[in-house]
Design an enzyme around this catalytic site. Structure first.
Site, PDB file in Angstrom:
ATOM      1  N   ASP A 226     -14.801  -1.421  19.145  1.00  0.00           N
ATOM      2  CA  ASP A 226     -13.529  -1.702  20.288  1.00  0.00           C
ATOM      3  C   ASP A 226     -13.580  -3.210  20.113  1.00  0.00           C
ATOM      4  OD1 ASP A 226     -12.223  -0.547  22.499  1.00  0.00           O
ATOM      5  OD2 ASP A 226     -12.631  -2.430  23.375  1.00  0.00           O
ATOM      6  N   TYR A 374      -6.743  -8.222  27.288  1.00  0.00           N
ATOM      7  CA  TYR A 374      -5.890  -7.507  26.456  1.00  0.00           C
ATOM      8  C   TYR A 374      -4.432  -8.408  26.462  1.00  0.00           C
ATOM      9  CZ  TYR A 374      -8.338  -2.902  26.201  1.00  0.00           C
ATOM     10  OH  TYR A 374      -8.873  -2.295  25.909  1.00  0.00           O
ATOM     11  N   HIS A 431     -15.401   7.264  19.995  1.00  0.00           N
ATOM     12  CA  HIS A 431     -15.429   5.696  20.072  1.00  0.00           C
ATOM     13  C   HIS A 431     -16.277   4.938  20.815  1.00  0.00           C
ATOM     14  CE1 HIS A 431     -12.693   2.060  20.859  1.00  0.00           C
ATOM     15  NE2 HIS A 431     -13.091   2.034  21.924  1.00  0.00           N
TER      16      HIS A 431
END
Length: 455
Positions: A226, A374, A431
């Site tokens: 990630d 983000y 993930h």
């Protein structure tokens, strides 16, 4: 004349391409100040301070009061997890959270490993530092920095740490024994959030490099998935001479080359370097790539544009926060779990582990600052930053877990990481590799080190 100009231009471009194609660029190692106000003229305190996770009856009482005020909305019939977190199952989760989950016990578990804080570039940086309890004669531990992502935390690594620091007592060879450092990304958990705009993965990578120097490591290994994969990649781009090896379980390698192979790979995959397993995981491309990414990336559009808006709602409601975070632990573990009433959450994780991760966001109030990461990294568009176009020239290992949101073929990874020396198709997992499949990830990290040391 025009023909001569054309030929000269073509020749010049060819020479430029040949010279520059393997140029080992590095990112400039700059400095920053992310604390409030202006930087003081005084020397920054570089001490490393022990830290302990704490809680209180007041904190738990406030949590329970807020949970008790949860307003239930029934899910649509047969909707499972297709509309997000199924509210019928959410009732079960919050009932457990309210009546059975023992936060004080989980705090004790968190404190099993040594925690520390240190000030870097104006921010208090939290990390755990776990040294091996024993070493074979003549061995020194290998320093390994492991970096989490969103919506995870340093807690993701709690089950893999003993496999790396104490392998012999966990049925593994003591050929590779690690000293593990797991920092919290600034703005996540116990690491202070930036007070200024622009704090991105490169700034984080620089801070973590300074952390490793402060701990006395001139050379070290790094691992991430990630955001951790991007931060570790940036570290390798900033200070390749200090990074002995880079191991990833996710890679952001979308490029013109990967787009071309996606479009043509189902028919011409073998000629484009795709294996049968790659084709199986990527095709039909409309469903397994385009529709899947569109379906699972809605959160990203919000957090890349207006993170504070949704963050304000989540920071005020523990139930809303849990639903938002835990839905990712369902779908990102296996997208097929959206067909299940309970999202498959307890197939891979315990509610204690899942809620402990949620509590690290709730008790620190860091969901907003974590979401801002983000916007700082992706808010200006894809491929707009230098590091996105740069290759990485340190020895690299990669674990391809089959239920990652987007499968990354070896050919794609090698395009970005030319010194890829180990690529593994994992038999299961998604993930959250370290959290879900610590044994598999530990084995692949050790395999990567074995290949690296044989070279």
């Amino acid at each position: 004349m025009w023909l001569e100009i054309l030929l000269t231009s073509v020749l010049g471009f060819a020479i430029y391409w040949f010279i520059s194609r393997d140029k080992e660029e590095t990112l400039p190692l700059e400095d920053g100040w992310w604390g409030p106000g202006t930087r003081s003229a005084a020397r920054e305190d570089d001490s490393i301070r022990p830290f302990k996770v704490e809680t209180s009856d007041e904190e738990i009482h406030d949590l329970h009061q807020r949970i008790d005020k949860f307003r239930f909305t029934p899910p649509l019939e047969d909707s499972c997890f297709h509309y997000g977190f199924n509210s019928n199952y959410l009732k079960k989760v919050i009932s457990y959270w309210r009546n059975e989950f023992d936060w004080k016990k989980q705090v004790e578990i968190l404190n099993r490993y040594p925690h520390f804080k240190t000030k870097i570039e104006g921010l208090d940086i939290h990390f755990i530092h776990v040294k091996p309890p024993q070493l074979p004669a003549g061995h020194t531990p290998k320093p390994l920095l492991m970096v989490h992502g969103w919506p995870g935390s340093f807690y993701e690594f709690y089950k893999i740490i003993p496999l790396l620091t104490d392998p012999k007592n966990h049925g593994l060879s003591d050929e590779h024994v690690f000293e593990v450092i797991c920092p919290s990304i600034p703005g996540y958990g116990f690491s202070e959030a930036s007070s200024k705009k622009g704090f991105n993965s490169v700034a984080t990578a620089r801070i973590f490099y300074k952390l490793m120097l402060r701990l006395g490591f001139q050379e070290f290994y790094i691992q991430g998935g990630d955001w951790g994969s991007l931060i570790c990649t940036n570290m390798a781009q900033l200070v390749p001479s200090h990074v002995k090896g880079l191991h990833l379980n996710m890679a952001l390698v979308l490029s013109n080359f990967s787009t071309l192979t996606l479009l043509l790979g189902q028919r011409f995959g073998r000629f484009l370097g795709l294996t049968e397993r790659d084709v199986e995981l990527l095709y039909p491309v409309k469903e397994k790539v385009f529709y899947s990414l569109m379906r699972e990336s809605g959160y990203m559009h919000i957090q890349c544009t207006k993170p504070d808006t949704v963050g304000s709602a989540l920071n005020d409601s523990p139930v809303g926060l849990a639903a938002y975070i835990l839905e990712k632990f369902s779908t990102w573990t296996n997208t097929e779990f959206r067909y299940l009433e309970d999202g498959g959450l307890e197939r891979k994780f315990s509610l204690d582990d899942l809620l402990t991760n949620v509590m690290l966001y709730w008790t620190t109030g860091t969901i907003i600052s974590s979401q801002r990461f983000y916007k700082e990294n992706l808010g200006q568009g894809w491929m707009t930053q230098k590091h996105e176009r740069m290759k990485v020239y340190v020895p690299t290992g990669f674990s391809a877990f089959p239920f990652e949101l987007l499968h990354t073929p070896e050919k794609w990874v090698r395009f970005k990481y030319p010194k890829l020396i180990s690529y593994s198709y994992m038999v299961r997992g998604g993930h959250f590799a370290a959290f879900e499949e610590p044994e598999l990830l530990a084995q692949d990290i050790r395999k990567f080190l074995s290949v690296l040391e044989r070279q």
